[in-house]
Design an enzyme around this catalytic site. Structure first.
Site, PDB file in Angstrom:
ATOM      1  N   SER A  54      10.611  -4.679  -6.107  1.00  0.00           N
ATOM      2  CA  SER A  54      10.248  -5.222  -4.794  1.00  0.00           C
ATOM      3  C   SER A  54       9.076  -4.466  -4.199  1.00  0.00           C
ATOM      4  CB  SER A  54      11.435  -5.151  -3.831  1.00  0.00           C
ATOM      5  OG  SER A  54      11.034  -5.581  -2.537  1.00  0.00           O
ATOM      6  N   VAL A  59       7.676   3.142  -4.372  1.00  0.00           N
ATOM      7  CA  VAL A  59       7.131   3.262  -5.724  1.00  0.00           C
ATOM      8  C   VAL A  59       6.453   1.961  -6.162  1.00  0.00           C
ATOM      9  CG1 VAL A  59       7.670   3.744  -8.146  1.00  0.00           C
ATOM     10  CG2 VAL A  59       8.784   5.051  -6.341  1.00  0.00           C
ATOM     11  N   CYS A  60       7.052   0.838  -5.815  1.00  0.00           N
ATOM     12  CA  CYS A  60       6.448  -0.456  -6.158  1.00  0.00           C
ATOM     13  C   CYS A  60       5.108  -0.623  -5.437  1.00  0.00           C
ATOM     14  CB  CYS A  60       7.390  -1.597  -5.804  1.00  0.00           C
ATOM     15  SG  CYS A  60       8.967  -1.545  -6.681  1.00  0.00           S
ATOM     16  N   ALA A  61       5.085  -0.269  -4.164  1.00  0.00           N
ATOM     17  CA  ALA A  61       3.850  -0.348  -3.390  1.00  0.00           C
ATOM     18  C   ALA A  61       2.787   0.579  -3.984  1.00  0.00           C
ATOM     19  CB  ALA A  61       4.134   0.009  -1.934  1.00  0.00           C
TER      20      ALA A  61
END
Length: 165
Positions: A54, A59-61
């Protein structure tokens, strides 16, 4: 099935990443305007699939920002961020962050996660996608893969980008 961890606890995906040297399976994902994009739309370009649970997690960002920063310097290469977030959330994030050198596509109504073996089959994140990177050559052949072993870790950017240089 990949054996990975979420906050140190074992979790599993529904399968394994495509093998290096194989032809990647075509997919249909949803863009921010709700149009559909297919892998075949990228034929003739190298493709870095940055797959994550997501965009609303740190971490995804970070991975989306990192690949966006490097994407502008890559010849004949497109970075495609893939998650099961709604297309509107992906678009909102990219607009707020000024990310314009990557494509963001949603698997919220597709089978990409199952076809690429990255759907999480257990854990609190059940149904979302694991963190992984798949790199394809101009003909859709798999040239690099990484199933990140701990959901909370960033992928190995240097190895992924080296595969397209």
């Amino acid at each position: 099935m990949a054996n990975i961890t979420f906050k140190g606890n074992p979790i599993h995906t529904v399968g394994d990443l495509p093998e290096v040297g194989t032809q990647a399976k075509d997919f249909t994902l949803v863009a921010s305007d709700l149009s559909e994009k297919k892998l075949s739309d990228y034929k003739g370009k190298k493709v870095v699939l940055n797959i994550f649970p997501s965009i609303d997690t740190g971490v995804c960002a970070a991975s989306a920002r990192h690949f966006n920063q490097d994407a502008s310097s890559l010849d004949n290469t497109v970075v495609v961020n893939v998650s099961r977030d709604l297309p509107f959330a992906l678009s909102r994030f990219c607009a707020a962050e000024g990310l314009s050198d990557v494509d963001v596509l949603s698997d919220f109504r597709g089978s990409f996660g199952e076809d690429y073996g990255v759907t999480l089959e257990d854990s609190p994140l059940h149904g979302l996608l694991s963190r992984a990177v798949v790199v394809l050559d101009e003909n859709g052949k798999v040239i690099y893969t990484e199933q990140v072993p701990e959901i909370g870790q960033e992928p190995n950017y240097e190895n992924a980008l080296a595969a397209v240089k």
